[in-house]
Write an enzyme that holds these catalytic residues in place. Structure first.
Site, PDB file in Angstrom:
ATOM      1  N   GLU A 108       0.831  -1.211   0.000  1.00 29.41           N
ATOM      2  CA  GLU A 108       0.000   0.000   0.000  1.00 29.41           C
ATOM      3  C   GLU A 108       0.865   1.260   0.000  1.00 29.41           C
ATOM      4  O   GLU A 108       0.495   2.275  -0.594  1.00 29.41           O
ATOM      5  CB  GLU A 108      -0.947  -0.013   1.211  1.00 29.41           C
ATOM      6  CG  GLU A 108      -2.014  -1.100   1.073  1.00 29.41           C
ATOM      7  CD  GLU A 108      -2.864  -1.247   2.324  1.00 29.41           C
ATOM      8  OE1 GLU A 108      -2.301  -1.641   3.355  1.00 29.41           O
ATOM      9  OE2 GLU A 108      -4.060  -0.946   2.265  1.00 29.41           O
ATOM     10  N   GLU A 128      -3.740  -9.506   3.896  1.00 31.50           N
ATOM     11  CA  GLU A 128      -4.497  -9.202   5.118  1.00 31.50           C
ATOM     12  C   GLU A 128      -5.631 -10.186   5.366  1.00 31.50           C
ATOM     13  O   GLU A 128      -5.979 -10.474   6.510  1.00 31.50           O
ATOM     14  CB  GLU A 128      -5.075  -7.786   5.049  1.00 31.50           C
ATOM     15  CG  GLU A 128      -4.056  -6.696   5.284  1.00 31.50           C
ATOM     16  CD  GLU A 128      -3.312  -6.282   4.024  1.00 31.50           C
ATOM     17  OE1 GLU A 128      -3.360  -7.029   3.022  1.00 31.50           O
ATOM     18  OE2 GLU A 128      -2.682  -5.212   4.040  1.00 31.50           O
TER      19      GLU A 128
HETATM   20  N1  CAA Z   1       4.467  -7.530  11.715  1.00 29.23           N
HETATM   21  C1  CAA Z   1       5.219  -7.897  12.762  1.00 29.23           C
HETATM   22  N2  CAA Z   1       6.065  -8.951  12.727  1.00 29.23           N
HETATM   23  C2  CAA Z   1       6.152  -9.639  11.570  1.00 29.23           C
HETATM   24  C3  CAA Z   1       5.400  -9.291  10.434  1.00 29.23           C
HETATM   25  C4  CAA Z   1       4.524  -8.172  10.528  1.00 29.23           C
HETATM   26  N3  CAA Z   1       3.793  -7.765   9.501  1.00 29.23           N
HETATM   27  N4  CAA Z   1       5.696 -10.158   9.447  1.00 29.23           N
HETATM   28  C5  CAA Z   1       6.611 -11.000   9.939  1.00 29.23           C
HETATM   29  N5  CAA Z   1       6.884 -10.702  11.227  1.00 29.23           N
HETATM   30  C6  CAA Z   1       7.864 -11.366  12.094  1.00 29.23           C
HETATM   31  C7  CAA Z   1       7.472 -12.787  12.401  1.00 29.23           C
HETATM   32  O1  CAA Z   1       6.620 -12.879  13.516  1.00 29.23           O
HETATM   33  C8  CAA Z   1       8.824 -13.430  12.668  1.00 29.23           C
HETATM   34  O2  CAA Z   1       9.212 -13.069  13.970  1.00 29.23           O
HETATM   35  P1  CAA Z   1      10.078 -14.080  14.847  1.00 29.23           P
HETATM   36  O3  CAA Z   1      11.360 -14.279  14.103  1.00 29.23           O
HETATM   37  O4  CAA Z   1      10.222 -13.381  16.143  1.00 29.23           O
HETATM   38  O5  CAA Z   1       9.279 -15.328  14.931  1.00 29.23           O
HETATM   39  C9  CAA Z   1       9.755 -12.696  11.710  1.00 29.23           C
HETATM   40  O6  CAA Z   1       9.062 -11.478  11.362  1.00 29.23           O
HETATM   41  C10 CAA Z   1      10.075 -13.437  10.451  1.00 29.23           C
HETATM   42  O7  CAA Z   1       8.844 -13.881   9.860  1.00 29.23           O
HETATM   43  P2  CAA Z   1       8.724 -15.322   9.164  1.00 29.23           P
HETATM   44  O8  CAA Z   1       9.285 -16.374  10.062  1.00 29.23           O
HETATM   45  O9  CAA Z   1       7.328 -15.441   8.717  1.00 29.23           O
HETATM   46  O10 CAA Z   1       9.746 -15.131   7.948  1.00 29.23           O
HETATM   47  P3  CAA Z   1       9.622 -15.616   6.434  1.00 29.23           P
HETATM   48  O11 CAA Z   1      10.847 -15.134   5.755  1.00 29.23           O
HETATM   49  O12 CAA Z   1       9.253 -17.049   6.373  1.00 29.23           O
HETATM   50  O13 CAA Z   1       8.361 -14.834   5.822  1.00 29.23           O
HETATM   51  C11 CAA Z   1       6.978 -12.942   5.336  1.00 29.23           C
HETATM   52  C12 CAA Z   1       8.396 -13.453   5.665  1.00 29.23           C
HETATM   53  C13 CAA Z   1       6.539 -13.479   3.969  1.00 29.23           C
HETATM   54  C14 CAA Z   1       7.051 -11.434   5.308  1.00 29.23           C
HETATM   55  C15 CAA Z   1       5.993 -13.446   6.419  1.00 29.23           C
HETATM   56  O14 CAA Z   1       6.506 -13.113   7.689  1.00 29.23           O
HETATM   57  C16 CAA Z   1       4.613 -12.846   6.324  1.00 29.23           C
HETATM   58  O15 CAA Z   1       3.806 -13.324   5.564  1.00 29.23           O
HETATM   59  N6  CAA Z   1       4.347 -11.804   7.130  1.00 29.23           N
HETATM   60  C17 CAA Z   1       3.028 -11.205   7.239  1.00 29.23           C
HETATM   61  C18 CAA Z   1       2.756 -10.305   6.080  1.00 29.23           C
HETATM   62  C19 CAA Z   1       1.401  -9.683   6.255  1.00 29.23           C
HETATM   63  O16 CAA Z   1       0.415 -10.312   6.545  1.00 29.23           O
HETATM   64  N7  CAA Z   1       1.367  -8.377   6.038  1.00 29.23           N
HETATM   65  C20 CAA Z   1       0.148  -7.628   6.172  1.00 29.23           C
HETATM   66  C21 CAA Z   1       0.080  -7.075   7.540  1.00 29.23           C
HETATM   67  S1  CAA Z   1      -1.487  -6.348   7.863  1.00 29.23           S
HETATM   68  C22 CAA Z   1      -1.434  -4.863   7.124  1.00 29.23           C
HETATM   69  O17 CAA Z   1      -0.514  -4.503   6.494  1.00 29.23           O
HETATM   70  C23 CAA Z   1      -2.692  -4.048   7.360  1.00 29.23           C
HETATM   71  C24 CAA Z   1      -2.771  -2.824   6.569  1.00 29.23           C
HETATM   72  O18 CAA Z   1      -3.483  -2.744   5.614  1.00 29.23           O
HETATM   73  C25 CAA Z   1      -2.065  -1.573   6.990  1.00 29.23           C
END
Ligand code: CAA
Length: 694
Positions: A108, A128
């Protein structure tokens, strides 16, 4: 280079300002990051020497979304909306440089840049929906404007991460950069924009792709219909769809944003998103094993052996071939081996026909799978997984041979779904290398992998298994040795009550309906029909002692015979069966029971509360590390609806005092199958929840 704050730098590359974020692990949009962006853009815009601005991230990824840990608390720091407005209204071109993943709030933000450059390995998405949410920072209004309505619907309701090449094709990305040269490419691109005096494109102002969908409500009706089964029970997909509808039907961008804001808040404050956010962190938490630190040495797994080419063996082999790891499958007889390999090929071909990959890819993956009739061919593999039928003597025999044949340092794993792995390990001279890798059927599809730690399993073997699980795309949970481990042990509770209830007056479809409505993809009886009622049933020994015996004796052995608990038509659609009903009534009559009406409430409580209670026993016995691990098992291996967060989380939501009171009530009338676990009693006495056990 100027440090704007601990996570943001601003530097000049000639006449281009470069804002660099570095907020490990994933550059999530925390208060610090938002503040850094706000100040960075402010300074870059104010600097007369800067003709254009590039936004780039250090570390493994571009911004991977809002900081989920901030959700539910009071927002501090600059607002994301202010940052986005500043970017979009910048009088100088803003270019987002994307590597890793631009997800959620990250995408975004990128959509508020005037242009986007990405490396080919990058992926973009609005995931999301998987957190029970919708993109709340304008994504629902900007994505359909740039990608088109159909593509936006698909991306927002699936949460998929779309590869950069596809993003380029749909207009989401403007240019691909050479891998490893993103910064240079983005700066050069920014200069080109300035030199050619290209417009400062605001996605919010581009309505061309929306116009195409105006006056065509059937686009949405069709999409809803096609996905009804997938979305069942979830609130977020429908809210995402309504936002895209609003983008199409509103007269202004702001009007659409109003809808987005309202629906976002509804989801954010609702129970489903809370459960789905819990599930996200629970899965990641499951990777953390207190006595196996992250830096534990691991064994390189370059070649894998599988014993048994049945449904499980073949499915397991596919996981490794999919990840590019060569596999040798060993069977006893050539025809069984041929049959098993043919099934694997057919599965791959079906995927190719559905467009998941090319026929070349089928050949590539099949090329990684070799068949053999000799265990000796596994001598040099790094990991062997035994996947033969569940008999201790057979498993012991195989492990005795493996111990003799396999090279030192290799992992000897069993796919048993509940046998004692310590006993299996005891026949080897290297029990520290023996572990359980319990895959779930169909093994190439189901996400869960129960990794079973036996008494002597080494930390190195555990760390290797956890790492390997991630490599093959599984969600891993470490559990201890006990009958049925975590998943099946809890399943047995539900199965027992379901069976008892059909002897007390409920019909299989009554029980199934209640669990289906709760959110399971199917109830226990439909599941038995799918698996086959004759698993473990021996015709010669069958004496009609259970309903299942009687059904099998009448050749009602499940879907494969066109009848089981249910009747099936030629398309395998289930119908309540008058034959089964008669069989059950007759059986109940003969056994002298008086059938009664069982309420839906009782069905649910009798199926679910003993599961929660069993989970508590598992925790007492330390067979699972934490309550959330049990939830991860049930959400990923047994179809527990994610929006209810797993049995332990659900217990907390219902209230453990209520669960305990019901268990006691059932115990008084129906016996000790309902005896509350001491842990449940203790938590209630201390007014605590499972969540407090972290
Ligand atoms: N916020 C906070 N912490 C996050 C995060 C986020 N969005 N995404 C990942 N993390 C943290 C994880 O909890 C993890 O922490 P730990 O090492 O302490 O366990 C660390 O980052 C690494 O994450 P992964 O183990 O999942 O690492 P990966 O390399 O396998 O995957 C990723 C990376 C693809 C980014 C995956 O973490 C992921 O899918 N994250 C979520 C993405 C997401 O859903 N984003 C949307 C958020 S909601 C939003 O954005 C609302 C809006 O409209 C404003």
């Amino acid at each position: 280079m100027t440090a704007i704050n601990p996570v943001t730098d601003l530097s000049m590359d000639g006449d281009v300002a470069v804002i660099t974020l570095n907020s490990p692990p994933v550059n999530a949009l925390s208060a610090n990051v938002r503040d850094g962006l706000h100040e960075g853009f402010k300074q870059a815009i104010a600097n007369p020497a800067a003709k254009a601005i590039v936004l780039i991230c250090d570390g493994r990824t571009f911004i991977a979304g809002a900081d989920i840990t901030e959700f539910g608390g009071a927002m501090k720091g600059a607002s994301l909306a202010d940052v986005q407005k500043m970017m979009e209204d910048s009088p100088k071109p803003v270019v987002a440089a994307i590597h890793g993943t631009a997800l959620g709030g990250g995408l975004e933000v990128a959509l508020c840049a005037h242009y986007r450059v990405a490396v080919p390995s990058a992926r973009c998405g609005l995931p999301e929906v998987n957190l029970g949410l919708l993109p709340g920072a304008g994504g629902t209004q900007r994505l359909p404007r740039i990608a088109g309505v159909e593509k936006a619907l698909e991306m927002m309701t699936s949460g998929q991460h779309v590869p950069a090449k596809e993003c380029l094709a749909m207009g989401l990305v403007d240019e691909l950069a050479e891998e490893g040269k993103l910064k240079e490419a983005a700066i050069a691109f920014a200069r080109k924009i300035v030199k050619e005096n290209r417009p400062l494109k605001k996605v919010r102002e581009n309505n061309t792709k929306l116009e195409a969908a105006k006056g065509h409500p059937e686009i949405f009706a069709k999409f809803r219909k096609e996905n009804a089964r997938k979305f069942r029970g979830f609130k977020a997909p429908e809210s995402n769809i309504r936002c895209v509808e609003a983008a199409v039907n509103s007269t202004t961008f702001e009007e659409g944003m109003e809808v987005e804001r309202k629906l976002f808040m509804e989801l954010m404050t609702g129970p489903q998103s809370a459960a789905q956010r819990y599930a996200f962190f629970a899965e990641r938490q499951a990777n953390k094993i207190p006595d196996v630190p992250d830096d534990t040495k691991t064994i390189p797994i370059k070649k894998v052996g599988i014993i048994g080419a049945g449904t499980m063996g073949g499915g397991i082999a596919m996981n490794f071939a999919n990840a590019g790891i060569p596999v040798t499958i060993v069977e006893v007889k050539q025809d069984a081996l041929d049959r098993g390999l043919a099934v694997v090929r057919r599965n791959y071909e079906t995927s190719a026909k559905r467009g998941r990959f090319t026929m070349d890819e089928v050949e590539k993956r099949m090329g990684l799978i070799k068949g053999s009739l000799a265990l000796e061919d596994l001598a040099d593999v790094d990991l062997v997984i035994e996947a033969v039928f569940e008999r201790m003597d057979v498993k012991k025999d195989i492990f005795t041979k493996l111990d003799r044949i396999m090279k030192q340092g290799a992992i000897l794993a069993t796919n048993t779904s509940g046998l004692n792995i310590d006993e299996i390990a005891s026949v080897t001279k290297r029990p520290e290398y023996v572990i359980g890798l319990h895959f779930f059927s169909p093994a190439n599809v189901m996400k869960l992998l129960e990794i079973v730690r036996a008494d002597h399993t080494s930390k190195e073997v555990i760390a290797t298994s956890m790492k390997l699980a991630k490599q093959i795309g599984k969600v891993a949970v470490l559990v201890g040795v006990c009958p049925g481990f975590v998943g099946n042990r809890i399943l047995a509770q539900r199965g027992r009550e379901a069976q008892k209830m059909i002897l007390e007056g409920a019909m299989p479809w009554d029980v199934d309906r209640v669990l289906y409505d709760f959110g399971f993809p199917m109830g226990p009886f439909a599941m038995s029909d799918l698996a086959g009622l004759d698993i473990g049933w021996v015709k010669e020994k069958s004496r009609g002692e259970t309903i299942r015996d009687v059904l099998c004796e009448k050749d009602r052995r499940g879907q494969k015979t066109g009848a089981g608990y249910y009747d099936y038509d030629e398309n395998r659609n289930a119908k309540p069966s008058p034959v089964t009903e008669e069989i059950i009534k007759e059986f109940v009559k003969k056994s002298g029971r008086n059938p009664r009406t069982i309420s839906d409430e009782e069905i649910l409580e009798r199926c679910i509360y003993p599961m929660i209670n069993e989970g508590a026993k598992i925790l007492e016995e330390k067979k699972a590390i934490r309550p959330s691990d049990i939830d991860v098992v049930w959400m990923n291996g047994y179809g527990w609806p994610v929006y209810r967060g797993g049995p332990m989380y659900y217990g907390d939501q219902v209230g453990l005092d209520k669960v305990l009171a019901k268990m006691k009530e059932f115990q008084a009338t129906m016996g000790d199958a309902f005896k509350p676990s001491p842990l449940l009693e203790k938590l209630v006495a201390e007014k605590k929840k499972f969540a407090d056990l972290r």
